[in-house]
Design a protein around this motif. Structure first.
Motif, mmCIF file in Angstrom:
data_model
loop_
_atom_site.group_PDB
_atom_site.id
_atom_site.type_symbol
_atom_site.label_atom_id
_atom_site.label_comp_id
_atom_site.label_asym_id
_atom_site.label_seq_id
_atom_site.Cartn_x
_atom_site.Cartn_y
_atom_site.Cartn_z
ATOM 1 N N GLY A 1 0.590 -1.224 -0.173
ATOM 2 C CA GLY A 1 -0.073 0.076 -0.012
ATOM 3 C C GLY A 1 0.727 1.318 -0.074
ATOM 4 N N ARG A 2 1.966 1.098 0.171
ATOM 5 C CA ARG A 2 2.877 2.451 0.294
ATOM 6 C C ARG A 2 2.995 3.058 -1.392
ATOM 7 N NH1 ARG A 2 8.439 0.860 3.102
ATOM 8 N NH2 ARG A 2 7.660 -1.194 2.231
ATOM 9 N N TYR A 3 3.577 4.212 -1.377
ATOM 10 C CA TYR A 3 3.371 4.825 -2.516
ATOM 11 C C TYR A 3 4.644 5.707 -2.689
ATOM 12 C CZ TYR A 3 2.854 8.614 -6.102
ATOM 13 O OH TYR A 3 3.001 9.071 -7.167
ATOM 14 N N PHE A 4 5.653 5.599 -3.387
ATOM 15 C CA PHE A 4 6.746 6.540 -3.653
ATOM 16 C C PHE A 4 6.921 7.151 -4.830
ATOM 17 C CE2 PHE A 4 7.729 2.829 -1.126
ATOM 18 C CZ PHE A 4 8.162 3.266 0.363
ATOM 19 N N GLU B 1 14.092 9.083 -12.201
ATOM 20 C CA GLU B 1 14.471 7.411 -11.850
ATOM 21 C C GLU B 1 15.594 7.246 -10.849
ATOM 22 O OE1 GLU B 1 14.591 3.273 -14.322
ATOM 23 O OE2 GLU B 1 15.513 5.244 -15.270
ATOM 24 N N ALA B 2 16.572 8.257 -10.977
ATOM 25 C CA ALA B 2 17.643 8.185 -10.023
ATOM 26 C C ALA B 2 17.269 8.288 -8.492
ATOM 27 C CB ALA B 2 19.049 8.946 -10.472
ATOM 28 N N GLY B 3 16.226 9.079 -8.404
ATOM 29 C CA GLY B 3 15.807 9.602 -7.225
ATOM 30 C C GLY B 3 14.881 8.575 -6.474
ATOM 31 N N GLN C 1 13.865 7.711 -2.130
ATOM 32 C CA GLN C 1 12.597 7.608 -1.493
ATOM 33 C C GLN C 1 12.159 6.452 -0.724
ATOM 34 O OE1 GLN C 1 10.337 10.436 -1.878
ATOM 35 N NE2 GLN C 1 12.413 11.348 -2.464
ATOM 36 N N VAL C 2 12.659 5.449 -1.400
ATOM 37 C CA VAL C 2 12.441 4.022 -0.566
ATOM 38 C C VAL C 2 13.261 3.706 0.877
ATOM 39 C CG1 VAL C 2 12.406 1.554 -0.771
ATOM 40 C CG2 VAL C 2 11.886 3.152 -2.832
ATOM 41 N N LYS C 3 14.454 4.104 0.671
ATOM 42 C CA LYS C 3 15.341 3.991 1.885
ATOM 43 C C LYS C 3 14.670 4.954 3.059
ATOM 44 C CE LYS C 3 19.474 4.581 -0.255
ATOM 45 N NZ LYS C 3 20.678 4.662 -0.515
ATOM 46 N N GLU C 4 14.395 6.336 2.733
ATOM 47 C CA GLU C 4 13.889 7.034 3.646
ATOM 48 C C GLU C 4 12.117 6.590 4.154
ATOM 49 O OE1 GLU C 4 14.434 10.884 1.811
ATOM 50 O OE2 GLU C 4 16.556 10.461 1.927
ATOM 51 N N ASN C 5 11.618 5.851 3.207
ATOM 52 C CA ASN C 5 10.386 5.347 3.538
ATOM 53 C C ASN C 5 9.379 6.848 3.475
ATOM 54 O OD1 ASN C 5 8.125 3.716 3.999
ATOM 55 N ND2 ASN C 5 8.066 3.944 6.169
ATOM 56 N N ASN C 6 9.672 7.468 2.405
ATOM 57 C CA ASN C 6 8.678 8.712 2.121
ATOM 58 C C ASN C 6 7.578 8.424 1.457
ATOM 59 O OD1 ASN C 6 8.217 11.391 1.752
ATOM 60 N ND2 ASN C 6 9.573 11.607 0.108
ATOM 61 N N ASN C 7 6.831 7.732 2.122
ATOM 62 C CA ASN C 7 5.313 7.130 1.786
ATOM 63 C C ASN C 7 4.458 8.399 1.516
ATOM 64 O OD1 ASN C 7 3.129 5.491 1.173
ATOM 65 N ND2 ASN C 7 2.749 5.488 3.284
ATOM 66 N N GLN C 8 3.836 8.395 0.202
ATOM 67 C CA GLN C 8 3.096 9.506 0.165
ATOM 68 C C GLN C 8 1.394 9.013 -0.214
ATOM 69 O OE1 GLN C 8 4.764 12.595 -2.906
ATOM 70 N NE2 GLN C 8 6.745 11.660 -2.710
ATOM 71 N N GLY C 9 0.849 10.072 -0.645
ATOM 72 C CA GLY C 9 -0.760 9.525 -0.915
ATOM 73 C C GLY C 9 -1.880 9.285 0.273
ATOM 74 N N ASN D 1 11.402 -5.455 -7.167
ATOM 75 C CA ASN D 1 11.433 -5.890 -5.624
ATOM 76 C C ASN D 1 11.632 -4.194 -4.972
ATOM 77 O OD1 ASN D 1 10.843 -8.736 -5.528
ATOM 78 N ND2 ASN D 1 12.564 -8.798 -6.811
ATOM 79 N N LEU D 2 11.189 -4.100 -3.992
ATOM 80 C CA LEU D 2 11.586 -2.879 -3.202
ATOM 81 C C LEU D 2 13.012 -2.980 -2.734
ATOM 82 C CD1 LEU D 2 8.420 -1.972 -1.112
ATOM 83 C CD2 LEU D 2 9.428 -0.703 -3.068
ATOM 84 N N ALA D 3 13.657 -3.869 -2.141
ATOM 85 C CA ALA D 3 14.995 -4.074 -1.892
ATOM 86 C C ALA D 3 15.933 -3.651 -3.091
ATOM 87 C CB ALA D 3 15.090 -5.449 -1.228
ATOM 88 N N ASP D 4 15.477 -4.203 -4.286
ATOM 89 C CA ASP D 4 16.167 -4.030 -5.504
ATOM 90 C C ASP D 4 16.202 -2.255 -5.822
ATOM 91 O OD1 ASP D 4 17.216 -6.665 -5.510
ATOM 92 O OD2 ASP D 4 15.574 -6.863 -7.116
ATOM 93 N N ILE D 5 14.986 -1.685 -5.650
ATOM 94 C CA ILE D 5 15.079 -0.274 -5.908
ATOM 95 C C ILE D 5 15.683 0.426 -4.960
ATOM 96 C CG2 ILE D 5 13.603 1.770 -6.092
ATOM 97 C CD1 ILE D 5 13.098 -0.014 -8.335
#
Length: 336
Positions: free
Chosen positions: A143-146, A151-153, A157-165, A327-331
């Protein structure tokens, strides 16, 4: 009565985008504003009091053969999903009603769950007279959205868990999943109110049984939020199946068979019952040319290809998508 057409709202949003160039525009916020305007228009036309505006959606998908545009770039979905776009739907395409959606939904519902735990979408947004802009949306299965303008950013966003929406996309995807095998009225209500985390109001619950009549607020809400769910769940066949079931229950959807770059397609065009009219002033309600939104999907996979909104022959905005299952871990590690 409101006399600002939906396409004027969209046009204003894109004019804002370029008015202060050079700068890095927040395309996600611009589309959010345009969709809020659409909901306000529908509320006014439906006679529903102010203050009942749910949070609007951010993303939409599709292409309309009724809204011809110049050919764009070909978008090839990665990860084994065919999703070419470019030429408009063939002129020999045939118009049909909802049964093709129900048939495709059944096929998708039986498909195996995909690998990975998130869907990455490269989103290209454009308007006539303006250069297109690419941004990246990442929808996690939890359910999280980044969001990132590059693309490089995305890893940061994922590492900081910048969940939006605010969880909106997760609720829309969940509503679509419920529609696969669950009771359709309940799923429609859940989809209609997904942008708002509060309980479904009584006035909306009262409309669901009459949804097929048309011209109700619920028709607009279900359509707009199904657009969101289709892109947020574009990497999951079960979510796509649920969206198609819900859209097939709407009153003013036209389904057109065609081809895009040699692929069989279905174009789902929403009419006045779902998105209202461009001009609704004067003594007669429902006058003027109908504003349209359309979603073209691959007829075999249900994967969305492109969005076009406007009146027939006059495009107000387009959005195209490239879908990748990841996969989120890969991102987070920058491996994509």
């Amino acid at each position: 009565m409101m006399n600002s057409p939906t396409e004027q709202h969209l046009g204003a949003a894109f004019r804002d985008l370029v008015a202060d160039q050079p700068f890095t525009p927040d395309v996600s916020a611009i589309e959010h504003r345009a969709r809020q305007a659409r909901r306000r228009d529908r509320i006014a036309r439906g006679g529903i009091g102010a203050g009942v505006v749910a949070v609007a959606a951010v993303a939409a998908v599709g292409v309309a053969s009724a809204l011809p545009s110049t050919p764009g770039r070909t978008a090839q979905a990665r990860g084994g999903h065919p999703a070419h776009t470019g030429a408009s739907t063939s002129s020999t395409g045939s118009t049909d009603t909802q049964p093709p959606l129900v048939t495709l939904a059944a096929d998708l519902a039986a498909a195996p769950r995909p690998t990975g735990d998130a869907t990455l979408v490269e989103r290209e947004t454009g308007a006539p007279g303006h250069a297109s802009i690419n941004v990246w949306d990442l929808y996690a299965d939890d359910g999280r959205y980044f969001f990132s303008q590059t693309e490089a950013g995305l890893p940061a966003q994922v590492k900081e868990n910048n969940n939006q929406g605010g969880g909106q996309f997760g609720r829309e995807v969940a509503a679509a999943a419920d529609a696969v095998t669950g009771e359709l009225d309940a799923a429609a209500l859940k989809m209609a109110w997904a942008p708002d985390a509060t309980p479904v109001p009584a006035w909306l619950s009262a409309q669901v049984k009459n949804m097929s009549v048309g011209g109700l607020q619920i028709d607009n809400y279900v359509w707009e939020n199904c657009e969101d769910a289709l892109v947020a769940g574009s990497g999951n066949p079960q979510v796509r199946a649920g969206v198609l079931r819900l859209v097939s229950a709407l009153p003013d959807i036209t389904v057109t068979h065609g081809t895009v770059d040699g692929q069989p397609t279905l174009t789902l065009t929403a009419g006045a019952a779902e998105v209202g009219y461009v001009d609704n002033v004067g003594p007669k309600a429902g006058t003027g040319p109908a504003y349209q939104e359309a979603i073209t999907i691959n007829a075999d996979t249900g994967i969305p290809l492109k969005f076009v909104g406007g009146t027939p022959g006059k495009v107000a905005a387009t959005v195209t998508y490239v879908v990748t299952r990841v996969n989120l871990a890969d991102i987070a590690a920058g491996k994509f």
